[in-house]
Design a protein around this motif. Structure first.
Motif, PDB file in Angstrom:
ATOM      1  N   ALA B 156       0.935  -1.235  -0.076  1.00 48.12           N
ATOM      2  CA  ALA B 156      -0.016   0.194   0.082  1.00 48.12           C
ATOM      3  C   ALA B 156       0.784   1.271  -0.167  1.00 48.12           C
ATOM      4  O   ALA B 156       0.605   2.361  -0.756  1.00 48.12           O
ATOM      5  N   MET B 157       1.904   1.169   0.796  1.00 46.86           N
ATOM      6  CA  MET B 157       2.673   2.435   0.850  1.00 46.86           C
ATOM      7  C   MET B 157       3.341   2.620  -0.422  1.00 46.86           C
ATOM      8  O   MET B 157       3.672   3.721  -1.091  1.00 46.86           O
ATOM      9  N   LEU B 158       3.847   1.436  -1.104  1.00 43.91           N
ATOM     10  CA  LEU B 158       4.576   1.523  -2.324  1.00 43.91           C
ATOM     11  C   LEU B 158       3.799   2.237  -3.309  1.00 43.91           C
ATOM     12  O   LEU B 158       4.214   3.164  -4.126  1.00 43.91           O
ATOM     13  N   LEU B 159       2.500   1.808  -3.179  1.00 40.51           N
ATOM     14  CA  LEU B 159       1.609   2.168  -4.461  1.00 40.51           C
ATOM     15  C   LEU B 159       1.355   3.758  -4.132  1.00 40.51           C
ATOM     16  O   LEU B 159       1.358   4.384  -4.998  1.00 40.51           O
ATOM     17  N   VAL B 160       0.948   4.071  -2.860  1.00 39.27           N
ATOM     18  CA  VAL B 160       0.741   5.726  -2.759  1.00 39.27           C
ATOM     19  C   VAL B 160       2.106   6.589  -3.117  1.00 39.27           C
ATOM     20  O   VAL B 160       1.924   7.515  -3.661  1.00 39.27           O
ATOM     21  N   VAL B 161       3.288   5.983  -2.588  1.00 39.64           N
ATOM     22  CA  VAL B 161       4.488   6.630  -3.216  1.00 39.64           C
ATOM     23  C   VAL B 161       4.512   6.844  -4.638  1.00 39.64           C
ATOM     24  O   VAL B 161       4.871   7.931  -5.043  1.00 39.64           O
ATOM     25  N   ILE B 162       4.153   5.667  -5.181  1.00 43.56           N
ATOM     26  CA  ILE B 162       4.285   6.061  -6.877  1.00 43.56           C
ATOM     27  C   ILE B 162       3.330   6.784  -7.464  1.00 43.56           C
ATOM     28  O   ILE B 162       3.769   7.683  -8.072  1.00 43.56           O
ATOM     29  N   ALA B 163       2.213   6.868  -6.957  1.00 37.34           N
ATOM     30  CA  ALA B 163       1.314   7.618  -7.447  1.00 37.34           C
ATOM     31  C   ALA B 163       1.392   9.128  -6.972  1.00 37.34           C
ATOM     32  O   ALA B 163       1.450  10.037  -8.079  1.00 37.34           O
ATOM     33  N   ALA B 164       1.923   9.492  -5.792  1.00 34.69           N
ATOM     34  CA  ALA B 164       2.261  10.725  -5.378  1.00 34.69           C
ATOM     35  C   ALA B 164       3.440  11.213  -6.063  1.00 34.69           C
ATOM     36  O   ALA B 164       3.622  12.109  -6.695  1.00 34.69           O
ATOM     37  N   ALA B 165       4.561  10.356  -6.247  1.00 39.09           N
ATOM     38  CA  ALA B 165       5.775  10.852  -7.074  1.00 39.09           C
ATOM     39  C   ALA B 165       5.728  10.904  -8.614  1.00 39.09           C
ATOM     40  O   ALA B 165       6.008  11.886  -9.314  1.00 39.09           O
ATOM     41  N   TRP B 166       4.547  10.006  -9.104  1.00 39.61           N
ATOM     42  CA  TRP B 166       4.343  10.083 -10.467  1.00 39.61           C
ATOM     43  C   TRP B 166       3.787  11.363 -11.056  1.00 39.61           C
ATOM     44  O   TRP B 166       4.100  12.204 -12.119  1.00 39.61           O
ATOM     45  N   LYS B 167       3.129  11.979 -10.100  1.00 35.00           N
ATOM     46  CA  LYS B 167       2.162  13.278 -10.444  1.00 35.00           C
ATOM     47  C   LYS B 167       3.044  14.491 -10.220  1.00 35.00           C
ATOM     48  O   LYS B 167       2.930  15.489 -11.039  1.00 35.00           O
ATOM     49  N   GLN B 168       4.210  14.130  -9.276  1.00 34.67           N
ATOM     50  CA  GLN B 168       5.172  15.348  -8.983  1.00 34.67           C
ATOM     51  C   GLN B 168       6.219  15.323 -10.158  1.00 34.67           C
ATOM     52  O   GLN B 168       6.926  16.361 -10.407  1.00 34.67           O
ATOM     53  N   VAL B 169       6.530  14.330 -10.704  1.00 35.74           N
ATOM     54  CA  VAL B 169       7.746  14.363 -11.713  1.00 35.74           C
ATOM     55  C   VAL B 169       7.617  15.454 -12.626  1.00 35.74           C
ATOM     56  O   VAL B 169       8.784  16.062 -13.048  1.00 35.74           O
ATOM     57  N   SER B 170       6.442  15.587 -13.029  1.00 39.71           N
ATOM     58  CA  SER B 170       6.416  16.723 -14.502  1.00 39.71           C
ATOM     59  C   SER B 170       6.654  18.048 -14.055  1.00 39.71           C
ATOM     60  O   SER B 170       7.603  18.650 -14.713  1.00 39.71           O
ATOM     61  N   TYR B 171       6.415  18.436 -12.698  1.00 37.05           N
ATOM     62  CA  TYR B 171       6.666  19.845 -12.127  1.00 37.05           C
ATOM     63  C   TYR B 171       8.220  20.024 -11.957  1.00 37.05           C
ATOM     64  O   TYR B 171       8.860  20.999 -12.521  1.00 37.05           O
ATOM     65  N   ASN B 172       8.789  19.008 -11.473  1.00 32.27           N
ATOM     66  CA  ASN B 172      10.145  18.642 -11.088  1.00 32.27           C
ATOM     67  C   ASN B 172      10.870  18.780 -12.335  1.00 32.27           C
ATOM     68  O   ASN B 172      11.979  19.474 -12.620  1.00 32.27           O
ATOM     69  N   PHE B 173      10.400  18.079 -13.230  1.00 24.48           N
ATOM     70  CA  PHE B 173      10.974  17.841 -14.688  1.00 24.48           C
ATOM     71  C   PHE B 173      11.094  19.346 -15.270  1.00 24.48           C
ATOM     72  O   PHE B 173      12.131  19.820 -16.046  1.00 24.48           O
ATOM     73  N   LEU B 174      10.192  20.132 -15.245  1.00 26.08           N
ATOM     74  CA  LEU B 174       9.867  21.476 -16.082  1.00 26.08           C
ATOM     75  C   LEU B 174      11.196  22.193 -15.223  1.00 26.08           C
ATOM     76  O   LEU B 174      11.806  22.825 -16.093  1.00 26.08           O
ATOM     77  N   PHE B 175      11.213  22.240 -14.030  1.00 31.03           N
ATOM     78  CA  PHE B 175      12.130  23.086 -13.416  1.00 31.03           C
ATOM     79  C   PHE B 175      13.581  22.770 -13.491  1.00 31.03           C
ATOM     80  O   PHE B 175      14.605  23.515 -13.730  1.00 31.03           O
ATOM     81  N   PHE B 176      14.151  21.263 -13.655  1.00 29.69           N
ATOM     82  CA  PHE B 176      15.184  20.750 -13.905  1.00 29.69           C
ATOM     83  C   PHE B 176      15.509  20.987 -15.402  1.00 29.69           C
ATOM     84  O   PHE B 176      16.622  21.535 -15.573  1.00 29.69           O
ATOM     85  N   LEU B 177      14.708  21.154 -16.403  1.00 30.20           N
ATOM     86  CA  LEU B 177      15.007  21.360 -17.771  1.00 30.20           C
ATOM     87  C   LEU B 177      15.265  23.019 -17.922  1.00 30.20           C
ATOM     88  O   LEU B 177      16.207  23.150 -18.496  1.00 30.20           O
ATOM     89  N   ALA B 178      14.363  23.675 -17.339  1.00 29.20           N
ATOM     90  CA  ALA B 178      14.944  25.113 -17.379  1.00 29.20           C
ATOM     91  C   ALA B 178      16.242  25.265 -16.654  1.00 29.20           C
ATOM     92  O   ALA B 178      16.960  26.014 -17.336  1.00 29.20           O
ATOM     93  N   GLY B 179      16.526  24.591 -15.674  1.00 30.84           N
ATOM     94  CA  GLY B 179      17.766  24.827 -14.875  1.00 30.84           C
ATOM     95  C   GLY B 179      18.993  24.332 -15.799  1.00 30.84           C
ATOM     96  O   GLY B 179      19.942  24.903 -15.943  1.00 30.84           O
ATOM     97  N   LEU B 180      18.641  23.215 -16.570  1.00 29.41           N
ATOM     98  CA  LEU B 180      19.854  22.707 -17.456  1.00 29.41           C
ATOM     99  C   LEU B 180      19.892  23.539 -18.654  1.00 29.41           C
ATOM    100  O   LEU B 180      21.043  23.844 -19.335  1.00 29.41           O
ATOM    101  N   GLN B 181      18.811  24.265 -19.002  1.00 31.50           N
ATOM    102  CA  GLN B 181      19.032  25.036 -20.315  1.00 31.50           C
ATOM    103  C   GLN B 181      19.737  26.530 -19.909  1.00 31.50           C
ATOM    104  O   GLN B 181      20.189  27.107 -20.618  1.00 31.50           O
ATOM    105  N   ALA B 182      19.833  26.636 -18.497  1.00 30.00           N
ATOM    106  CA  ALA B 182      20.310  28.078 -18.105  1.00 30.00           C
ATOM    107  C   ALA B 182      22.101  27.839 -17.907  1.00 30.00           C
ATOM    108  O   ALA B 182      22.523  28.873 -17.699  1.00 30.00           O
TER     109      ALA B 182
END
Lengths: 440, 293
Positions: B156-182
């Motif tokens: 159960a813990m694994l499942l909620v961690v995956i679901a919660a992390a999956w949703k947040q990956v996009s947001y982090n991705f956006l910022f990391f990508l911008a950071g990389l391009q800078a």
């Protein structure tokens, strides 16, 4: 942005049209907050329409407020903000909370008396109203949807296992033998249950005439303590735990998630509310049977009678007297034999009056739908004792949550039944003391 | 020595921030003060009988082993969500940064999950892993693993961690990508000329230069894991089985809105508020010093 603007115009037009559909201003509005969606919500809406059509002075406005917990919360929050509805549907576990809130609740027997409606408590089925009646015999809320757990079984699976589909197990001993046969025939899920605390502890205790809590299961006062860790209950939960270990009992979830596994034919037997009948009938493609809840035949006093679950309608204080007359009229309408019988037959919920029960019998409903009378027989066969009137505990919703957690530990095999029930009793008692203190 | 520019005071700036202050006061300060007050009371749900008990609600909480347990669950859950979503997002961002053909498509697809509401994300994963009807659970059963998060707390813990992390990956991705391009290309090229391989270039140049972004995301992700994951927990496990996934914010809800114990629930939210304030202060005071701007 053209599309958007059109959408806004459309929405505005709709709400404008909607405002015409509201009842005319001359009639007094009675707010009724409930927790029903889907087919039940539609039947409720029909009842309200029926009342509104028969009435010119009062119009009931039914508003869906989310599930039971959410509806109760909405009512509580609205009361604190002085925006409360006249009628609030509260599930059975919220009963003690409502009863303790004396200044917030207008008891039904008083509402009916003050509203000038003829009101005779004797016309109601005592096993149903008993849950919502105080020690002096006054009915505090109007029973609305009440059900009791029964056993559903898949007749085809019974046949495949070499069991007689017309004689379902009557006792848990026979039940165990049926599980063996079903498993031997290759069933991956011989048995599952919904609402584990309600069926296998609350109703189980009443059915075996052993106390769930002291002070007549909490009817006698707030100083009640949990005692469902007695030998009868421990034995049953341990047996279920053993069946779970052997793959004969498959746990599907805390509420009614398991119903789907019975409907799909995966599970052969299911303990579920009598109100599940309509959806089981609609969703199954096999022949199924309904039977009374099994009991341990070596336990003294079993079978006694089972208790109800469901919800009742509470009247909240703080509105002008003439509006309560409308509430009284609405309750009289809901209690009429025709409305009750129709409700009972369509939903599988119990009728709340003798007259509605008799009317359903006269109409031959039970012959055409075998098994539908099981719940009523099970509830009314014996006069209820102190242990089988119902359960009235503060913070009951949370106590059920605790029981769920502890039972899950038994099904997972990490705790013995005795350990789990002892722990549930101990944790639940802490909440009961807190509730007692907050409501004194 | 720092140079400070001092403006002459005029009422205009105050007037201009007034709307924002008003919003903060109405939607944060007032409710927060109500919670503070409520946490000192034992009260019935309808507010008919109220007893002022000072800090008894807090004493009860800390005497309750289940509440302490919920702390550990929360710590474990937020650490796992933050690590998983940051790690995955960084990996994806580094790879997306290199892609030339169809870069836009990849980026858009990676950003999509952020638009999904937490509760929907939870239900989505729940459908995949549902022991009765889930597709993934079905395949796991075929390869011989009996997935049942309804009874198994670890799953159960694994499942909620995956679901919660999956949703947040996009947001982090956006910022990391911008950071990389800078990051100036000249630095990376210089390192390449010096003979540094891609892994070496990443760890000695890219990663340290990304640290302001990483630091910012760390704060945001922790706060996300503490609060915004409520919808996911509610939809997937309801805190169960047992108490396996009952994080602090879910316990506030279940005690306050299911148990109708307003005092105890308010005390918990006060504690939660203190934790987040504390975490943020610690992060800015101690971790930020090690960040290269």
């Amino acid at each position: 942005m053209r599309l958007n603007r059109n959408a806004i115009l459309l929405a505005a037009a709709l709400s404008f049209a909607g405002s015409f559909a509201q009842p005319a201003a001359a009639a007094t509005e009675i707010q009724f907050w409930h927790a029903f969606t889907g087919p039940l919500g539609e039947i409720l809406a029909k009842q309200v329409e029926g009342f509104n059509a028969s009435e010119s002075d009062y119009q009931v406005v039914a508003v869906y407020k989310g599930n039971y917990s959410e509806a109760l919360n909405a009512g509580v929050a609205a009361f604190r903000a002085k925006q409360q509805p006249h009628i609030l549907q509260v599930f059975e576990v919220g009963t003690a909370t409502m009863m303790a809130a004396k200044g917030a609740v207008n008891p039904v027997f008083e509402v009916m008396k003050a509203g000038g409606e003829t009101f005779d408590p004797a016309v109601y089925l005592p096993t149903v109203t008993g849950y919502y009646t105080d020690l002096e015999g006054n009915m505090l809320s109007m029973p609305y949807n009440s059900s009791t757990p029964v056993l559903y079984y898949n007749k085809e699976a019974f046949q495949a296992a070499g069991l007689d589909p017309e004689s379902p197990p009557k006792t848990w001993q026979e039940f165990g033998a049926a599980l063996d046969a079903l498993q031997a025939s290759g069933s991956v899920c011989p048995f599952t249950t919904t609402w584990q605390s309600w069926v296998h502890l609350e109703n189980f205790s009443a059915w075996h005439n052993v106390p769930f809590a002291t002070q007549a299961n909490g009817f006698g006062g707030l100083d009640t303590t949990l005692v469902f860790n007695g030998p009868t209950q421990v034995r049953h939960i341990q047996q279920l735990g053993d069946w779970a270990r052997d793959g004969k009992f498959v746990y599907g979830g805390r509420r009614n998630e398991s119903g789907a596994r019975f409907n799909s034919g995966e599970c052969a037997m299911l303990t579920e509310s009598s109100a599940g009948y309509a959806s089981i009938k609609a969703q199954t493609e096999f022949d199924f049977g309904v039977s009374s809840l099994p009991y341990w035949d070596d336990a003294d006093g079993a079978p006694q009678n089972t208790i109800i679950g469901g919800a009742s309608l509470w009247v909240l204080t703080g509105h002008p007297q003439e509006e309560y007359e409308g509430v009284a009229k609405f309750f009289s309408y809901l209690s009429s034999p025709e409305v009750q019988a129709e409700w009972h037959q369509q939903t599988g919920y119990l009728p709340i009056t003798h007259a509605a029960y008799d009317l359903t019998k006269e109409q031959g409903f039970y012959e055409q739908n075998p098994g539908t009378e099981t719940a009523l027989i099970q509830m009314t066969a014996k006069a209820p004792t102190e242990n089988s009137k119902g359960v009235r505990l503060g913070s009951f919703d949370q106590i059920r949550g605790i029981i769920d957690e502890e039972l899950e530990a038994v099904w997972a095999g990490t705790k013995s039944a005795q350990e789990a029930l002892d722990s549930a009793v101990e944790r639940g008692n802490v909440l009961l003391r807190r509730f007692e203190r907050a409501n004194n | 020595m720092e140079k400070r520019v001092v403006f002459r005071s005029s009422p205009l700036p105050y007037l201009l921030v007034l709307p924002q202050l008003a919003v903060t006061a109405v939607f944060f300060l007032w409710p927060a003060s109500q919670a503070l007050y409520q946490s000192l009371l034992i009260e019935d749900p309808f507010g008919l009988s109220t007893e002022f008990v000072w800090f008894e609600n807090f004493e009860n909480l800390f005497a309750d082993p289940l509440y302490i347990g919920s702390f550990w669950t929360t710590a474990y859950f937020s650490a796992a969500v933050t690590a998983l979503s940051l790690g995955l997002a960084l990996l994806l961002a580094v790879m997306a940064d290199r892609v030339v053909k169809g870069a836009m498509t990849y980026k858009t697809l990676l950003i999509w999950p952020y638009a999904v509401a937490p509760a929907i994300a939870g239900v989505l994963w729940l459908f995949l892993f549902n022991p009765s009807i889930g597709l993934v659970a079905y395949y796991l059963k075929i390869v011989g693993y009996n997935w049942n998060h309804v009874l198994n707390g670890g799953e159960a813990m694994l499942l909620v961690v995956i679901a919660a992390a999956w949703k947040q990956v996009s947001y982090n991705f956006l910022f990391f990508l911008a950071g990389l391009q800078a990051i100036p290309k000249s630095l990376i090229e210089a390192a390449a000329i010096d003979g540094a391989g891609p892994v070496r270039r990443f760890w000695t140049i890219v990663f340290p230069l990304l640290s302001p972004t990483t630091f910012f995301l760390l704060v945001v992700n922790l706060v996300y894991a503490f609060f915004d994951t409520f919808g996911i927990i509610h939809a997937v496990t309801k805190g169960g089985p047992g108490k396996a996934t009952e994080i602090l914010v879910y316990k506030v809800y279940s005690d306050g809105f299911v148990g109708l114990d307003l005092g105890g629930s308010a005390a918990q939210s006060v504690i939660l508020m203190a934790i987040v304030v504390g975490l943020t202060v610690i992060q800015f005071r101690f971790i930020e010093r090690r960040v290269h701007y």
